[in-house]
Design a protein around this motif. Structure first.
Motif, PDB file in Angstrom:
ATOM      1  N   ILE A 127      36.275  31.038  37.238  1.00 13.13           N
ATOM      2  CA  ILE A 127      35.628  31.212  38.537  1.00 13.13           C
ATOM      3  C   ILE A 127      35.399  32.686  38.831  1.00 13.13           C
ATOM      4  CG2 ILE A 127      36.091  31.059  41.030  1.00 13.13           C
ATOM      5  CD1 ILE A 127      37.195  28.254  40.538  1.00 13.13           C
ATOM      6  N   LEU A 128      36.404  33.517  38.570  1.00 17.18           N
ATOM      7  CA  LEU A 128      36.260  34.953  38.824  1.00 17.18           C
ATOM      8  C   LEU A 128      35.136  35.556  37.996  1.00 17.18           C
ATOM      9  CD1 LEU A 128      40.049  35.888  38.876  1.00 17.18           C
ATOM     10  CD2 LEU A 128      38.510  35.910  40.845  1.00 17.18           C
ATOM     11  N   VAL A 129      35.076  35.198  36.723  1.00 14.14           N
ATOM     12  CA  VAL A 129      34.027  35.749  35.858  1.00 14.14           C
ATOM     13  C   VAL A 129      32.652  35.250  36.292  1.00 14.14           C
ATOM     14  CG1 VAL A 129      33.148  35.770  33.485  1.00 14.14           C
ATOM     15  CG2 VAL A 129      35.591  36.103  33.925  1.00 14.14           C
ATOM     16  N   GLN A 130      32.570  33.993  36.699  1.00 14.56           N
ATOM     17  CA  GLN A 130      31.278  33.472  37.155  1.00 14.56           C
ATOM     18  C   GLN A 130      30.839  34.153  38.447  1.00 14.56           C
ATOM     19  OE1 GLN A 130      29.263  31.301  35.478  1.00 14.56           O
ATOM     20  NE2 GLN A 130      27.744  31.729  37.058  1.00 14.56           N
ATOM     21  N   ARG A 131      31.788  34.447  39.337  1.00 16.75           N
ATOM     22  CA  ARG A 131      31.423  35.112  40.591  1.00 16.75           C
ATOM     23  C   ARG A 131      30.856  36.509  40.330  1.00 16.75           C
ATOM     24  NH1 ARG A 131      36.111  33.201  43.963  1.00 16.75           N
ATOM     25  NH2 ARG A 131      36.851  35.354  44.098  1.00 16.75           N
ATOM     26  N   GLN A 132      31.467  37.249  39.399  1.00 16.04           N
ATOM     27  CA  GLN A 132      30.934  38.579  39.127  1.00 16.04           C
ATOM     28  C   GLN A 132      29.573  38.493  38.447  1.00 16.04           C
ATOM     29  OE1 GLN A 132      30.784  40.546  35.933  1.00 16.04           O
ATOM     30  NE2 GLN A 132      30.962  38.545  34.922  1.00 16.04           N
ATOM     31  N   LEU A 133      29.366  37.448  37.630  1.00 12.59           N
ATOM     32  CA  LEU A 133      28.059  37.251  37.008  1.00 12.59           C
ATOM     33  C   LEU A 133      26.997  36.959  38.066  1.00 12.59           C
ATOM     34  CD1 LEU A 133      26.220  36.880  34.542  1.00 12.59           C
ATOM     35  CD2 LEU A 133      27.032  34.513  34.395  1.00 12.59           C
ATOM     36  N   ASN A 134      27.341  36.129  39.042  1.00 11.94           N
ATOM     37  CA  ASN A 134      26.399  35.849  40.129  1.00 11.94           C
ATOM     38  C   ASN A 134      26.085  37.110  40.923  1.00 11.94           C
ATOM     39  OD1 ASN A 134      26.468  33.158  39.375  1.00 11.94           O
ATOM     40  ND2 ASN A 134      27.911  32.556  40.973  1.00 11.94           N
ATOM     41  N   GLY A 135      27.115  37.903  41.224  1.00 12.41           N
ATOM     42  CA  GLY A 135      26.886  39.156  41.936  1.00 12.41           C
ATOM     43  C   GLY A 135      25.972  40.080  41.171  1.00 12.41           C
ATOM     44  N   TYR A 136      26.147  40.139  39.855  1.00 13.17           N
ATOM     45  CA  TYR A 136      25.282  40.945  38.986  1.00 13.17           C
ATOM     46  C   TYR A 136      23.835  40.466  39.090  1.00 13.17           C
ATOM     47  CZ  TYR A 136      23.600  43.047  34.571  1.00 13.17           C
ATOM     48  OH  TYR A 136      22.895  43.743  33.611  1.00 13.17           O
ATOM     49  N   ASN A 137      23.637  39.164  38.940  1.00 15.87           N
ATOM     50  CA  ASN A 137      22.270  38.633  38.923  1.00 15.87           C
ATOM     51  C   ASN A 137      21.578  38.738  40.272  1.00 15.87           C
ATOM     52  OD1 ASN A 137      21.918  38.011  36.219  1.00 15.87           O
ATOM     53  ND2 ASN A 137      22.868  35.990  36.410  1.00 15.87           N
ATOM     54  N   PHE A 138      22.353  38.747  41.349  1.00 13.00           N
ATOM     55  CA  PHE A 138      21.749  38.925  42.669  1.00 13.00           C
ATOM     56  C   PHE A 138      21.758  40.388  43.113  1.00 13.00           C
ATOM     57  CE2 PHE A 138      22.350  34.333  42.985  1.00 13.00           C
ATOM     58  CZ  PHE A 138      21.184  33.964  43.628  1.00 13.00           C
ATOM     59  N   ARG A 139      22.191  41.272  42.200  1.00  9.78           N
ATOM     60  CA  ARG A 139      22.216  42.712  42.475  1.00  9.78           C
ATOM     61  C   ARG A 139      22.989  43.030  43.751  1.00  9.78           C
ATOM     62  NH1 ARG A 139      17.162  45.496  40.146  1.00  9.78           N
ATOM     63  NH2 ARG A 139      16.100  43.888  38.948  1.00  9.78           N
ATOM     64  N   ASN A 140      24.035  42.283  43.988  1.00 13.07           N
ATOM     65  CA  ASN A 140      24.848  42.477  45.180  1.00 13.07           C
ATOM     66  C   ASN A 140      26.133  43.179  44.756  1.00 13.07           C
ATOM     67  OD1 ASN A 140      26.751  41.996  47.360  1.00 13.07           O
ATOM     68  ND2 ASN A 140      25.240  40.572  48.188  1.00 13.07           N
ATOM     69  N   ILE A 141      26.209  44.462  45.009  1.00 11.31           N
ATOM     70  CA  ILE A 141      27.304  45.264  44.470  1.00 11.31           C
ATOM     71  C   ILE A 141      28.657  44.826  45.020  1.00 11.31           C
ATOM     72  CG2 ILE A 141      27.076  47.099  46.201  1.00 11.31           C
ATOM     73  CD1 ILE A 141      27.960  47.501  42.446  1.00 11.31           C
ATOM     74  N   GLU A 142      28.718  44.433  46.303  1.00 10.37           N
ATOM     75  CA  GLU A 142      30.005  44.020  46.879  1.00 10.37           C
ATOM     76  C   GLU A 142      30.482  42.714  46.244  1.00 10.37           C
ATOM     77  OE1 GLU A 142      31.701  46.009  48.670  1.00 10.37           O
ATOM     78  OE2 GLU A 142      30.051  47.450  48.878  1.00 10.37           O
ATOM     79  N   ALA A 143      29.570  41.765  46.086  1.00 10.42           N
ATOM     80  CA  ALA A 143      29.940  40.491  45.478  1.00 10.42           C
ATOM     81  C   ALA A 143      30.273  40.661  44.002  1.00 10.42           C
ATOM     82  CB  ALA A 143      28.810  39.483  45.649  1.00 10.42           C
ATOM     83  N   PHE A 144      29.561  41.556  43.330  1.00 10.25           N
ATOM     84  CA  PHE A 144      29.830  41.819  41.919  1.00 10.25           C
ATOM     85  C   PHE A 144      31.227  42.393  41.721  1.00 10.25           C
ATOM     86  CE2 PHE A 144      29.589  45.142  38.518  1.00 10.25           C
ATOM     87  CZ  PHE A 144      29.608  44.271  37.427  1.00 10.25           C
ATOM     88  N   LEU A 145      31.613  43.334  42.558  1.00  7.47           N
ATOM     89  CA  LEU A 145      32.896  44.016  42.389  1.00  7.47           C
ATOM     90  C   LEU A 145      34.079  43.222  42.929  1.00  7.47           C
ATOM     91  CD1 LEU A 145      31.876  47.672  43.313  1.00  7.47           C
ATOM     92  CD2 LEU A 145      32.331  46.757  41.030  1.00  7.47           C
ATOM     93  N   GLU A 146      33.824  42.283  43.829  1.00  8.69           N
ATOM     94  CA  GLU A 146      34.911  41.566  44.509  1.00  8.69           C
ATOM     95  C   GLU A 146      35.945  40.964  43.558  1.00  8.69           C
ATOM     96  OE1 GLU A 146      36.727  37.852  45.228  1.00  8.69           O
ATOM     97  OE2 GLU A 146      34.598  37.757  44.684  1.00  8.69           O
ATOM     98  N   PRO A 147      35.569  40.378  42.400  1.00 10.30           N
ATOM     99  CA  PRO A 147      36.598  39.771  41.541  1.00 10.30           C
ATOM    100  C   PRO A 147      37.382  40.770  40.689  1.00 10.30           C
ATOM    101  CG  PRO A 147      34.439  38.722  41.258  1.00 10.30           C
ATOM    102  CD  PRO A 147      34.219  40.020  41.952  1.00 10.30           C
ATOM    103  N   TYR A 148      37.006  42.051  40.727  1.00 14.11           N
ATOM    104  CA  TYR A 148      37.646  43.034  39.859  1.00 14.11           C
ATOM    105  C   TYR A 148      38.878  43.664  40.523  1.00 14.11           C
ATOM    106  CZ  TYR A 148      33.753  42.958  36.551  1.00 14.11           C
ATOM    107  OH  TYR A 148      32.811  42.566  35.610  1.00 14.11           O
TER     108      TYR A 148
END
Length: 581
Positions: free
Chosen positions: A475-496
């Protein structure tokens, strides 16, 4: 895809079960009188609210569970009065809208729906939704819903089976046992569609009042099918069941109400409502669920114009959300381009704007006239994701002219009124169900504060929201992938993790820390055209996730393998594996 749930042993440590629970010094959100009442203590005995008094008048017994509500707000649990368990919200969930079975067979989508029912329920409860209405699903889900009645992690479910309809999309004929529709082309078939559900004990019956598929005009088609519609309504009422009706045209809505409909599950979007019909709805005590955002979910997905907030990207099922961008890489480019052109055509966009405007005007007209409005999302439809779409629906209601108090009333006690259960739940009162949310901030000041949940109380049991759905490594890896694809930096970084480390495989340190990632990836998101990462394959082994990816940057494509290691529910290390020459 792998879905993980808390074991029964873990669950025992994550919830509080007590014969009595005291929530002290809390501000009550009184939806019946639309006021805030400070410094109150609410007593919960088993699954009911047993007492409410000023905190100075109540002493907490030594053997009771006490929750300090100082500075917090206690609100009734929320209701989503329109959702579908049999639909997942992703790209492949409605093959009658876009048929992509060459990529994902609809049978696989059905399996996903059935195996993720518990996960959906947990996500709803985690986000303060303690009651849901499934307004149309195959009989499997109606039967399955009964198994969740005594489960503390599950919201209360009210639902019906297949929708009675004079039009059934052709594709569902290949799935007779898993179709959400019951075709009723005669009065006898209409009556039978109700009787077939009775052994499964539905809470209500729903009609899908679709017109025009027979080649007639909207009104001609509506009147032609009216005898069947009336027969279904009469049979349901004969069996003490209320009737919900999908009717988006003024004529279908009016005919339904004139013939006894109890619950309209969509807004009328083709005409401004006239006073006579409005007064008839009020007189007949018809409840309206406006579902303002569902159409845009389809249009924005097809047109590839989706825009999700960090809240959406964290709250929604990440696997279903991720599919909504699959149109960017599916190999059938002719089909994809046709849907993209349709989604972005001036005619389509203007039609959506007109329907949206009429729906919002009609909502305000009905609200001002005193018609009961209940919040519902139509979640499960393509682009309308379970749970996360609730906030978007509230914002659309607000944009239609509803106040925050009116929206909170629509989201709580008005949902109970659909089935005349307002004396059982929907507000904070002695004798009512202890389905409550303890909020860190004032929901009347800002509706987004409904997402700032400290505790959820469901069926009298106290939950910490984070314990209801486990953030697995996948789930964490998929969330960062979604953040990447939507170019949403906060959502991309949230699982890290804050001290995440990036390596060139096997051990060349490339960077360290979330802030360094923010700087590098922010620039990439802002400056790279056609940025998209397609997941080609994934292996999950313990706390390690290995993704095989195909990344588009501008006109270039890069094949990559990335290894993610997870510690303490955060991505701690990332290894980029270079392709061997």
């Amino acid at each position: 895809m792998k879905i993980f749930f808390l074991t029964s042993i873990a669950l025992a440590f994550s919830i509080t079960i007590s014969s009595q629970t005291y929530i002290t010094n809390v501000t009550i959100t009184d939806v019946e009188n639309q006021k805030l009442i400070p410094n109150q203590t609410v007593v919960i005995t088993n699954d009911l609210i047993s007492d409410i008094q000023s905190s100075k008048n109540i002493k907490v017994p030594e053997n009771a569970i006490a929750i300090d509500g100082t500075g917090k707000y206690l609100a009734p649990g929320l209701t989503d009065a329109h959702m579908h368990f049999s639909q997942n919200g992703g790209l492949y969930t409605r093959p009658d809208a876009i048929n992509l079975q060459e990529f994902v067979p609809y049978g696989d989508e059905i399996t996903t729906s059935k195996t993720t029912m518990e996960n959906k329920l947990r996500r709803y409860l985690k986000n303060g939704i303690t009651t849901v209405f499934d307004v149309g699903s195959p009989l499997y889900y109606l039967e399955k819903s009964k198994t969740f009645e005594d489960k503390y992690f599950a919201p209360t479910i009210y639902m019906t089976g297949p929708l009675s309809t004079t039009y059934k999309p052709e594709i569902y004929k290949d799935f007779p046992d898993d179709s959400p529709f019951a075709l009723t082309q005669t009065i006898e078939e209409g009556i039978k569609s109700v009787q077939d559900q009775l052994p499964y004990k539905p809470d209500f019956i729903k009609i899908w009042y679709i017109v025009g598929a027979d080649g007639l005009s909207v009104e001609e088609s509506a009147r032609k099918n009216l005898p069947i519609v009336k027969a279904i309504i009469d049979e349901a009422h004969k069996n003490n069941l209320k009737i919900a009706v999908h009717a988006t045209q003024r004529i279908t809505a009016q005919l339904a109400v004139e013939n006894g409909a109890d619950f309209l599950v969509h807004s009328v979007d083709d005409e401004i409502l006239k006073p006579g019909f409005v007064q008839l709805m009020k007189k007949n005590k018809v409840v309206l669920c406006p579902t303002l955002i569902v159409s845009s979910g389809y249009a924005n997905t097809f047109g590839q114009n989706l825009n999700f907030s960090p809240y959406d990207l964290k709250t929604a099922n990440p696997f279903q959300l991720g599919t909504l961008l699959d149109l960017k890489h599916l190999s059938d480019t002719l089909l994809v381009n046709r849907y993209k052109a349709m989604g972005n055509s001036n005619e389509r966009l203007e039609g959506l704007r007109r329907e949206d405007s009429i729906s919002r005007v009609n909502l305000k007209i009905l609200l001002d006239a005193g018609v009961t409005i209940a919040t519902g999302t139509d979640a499960g439809n393509l682009g309308t994701l379970h749970v996360s779409s609730y906030q978007a629906e509230l914002k659309a209601m607000q944009a239609s002219g509803m106040s925050n108090w009116q929206i909170l009333v629509a989201s709580t006690i008005n949902g109970a009124k659909i089935l005349n259960k307002e004396n059982q739940f929907g507000s904070i009162a002695i004798g009512k169900k202890a389905n409550l949310i303890l909020l860190d901030e004032n929901p009347i000041q800002n509706l987004e504060n409904l997402t700032k949940i400290n505790k959820v109380i469901n069926k009298g049991v106290v939950f910490d929201p984070k314990d209801l759905v486990q953030d697995t490594p996948e789930i964490l890896v998929q969330r960062q992938l979604n953040g990447y694809n939507f170019r949403n930096i906060e959502a991309f970084l949230e699982p890290y993790a804050e001290d995440v480390e990036l390596y060139g495989f096997p051990d060349t340190l490339l960077g360290k820390g979330k802030e360094a990632m923010r700087q590098n990836y922010s620039q990439m998101f802002e400056n790279t055209p056609n940025l998209h990462c397609e997941l080609v394959n994934r292996i999950v082994q313990g706390n390690t996730v290995i993704d095989q990816e195909r990344v588009q940057r501008g006109d270039k494509f890069i094949d990559a393998t990335v290894i993610y290691t997870i510690e303490n529910e955060k991505i701690k290390k990332v290894y980029f594996v270079r392709k061997q020459e």
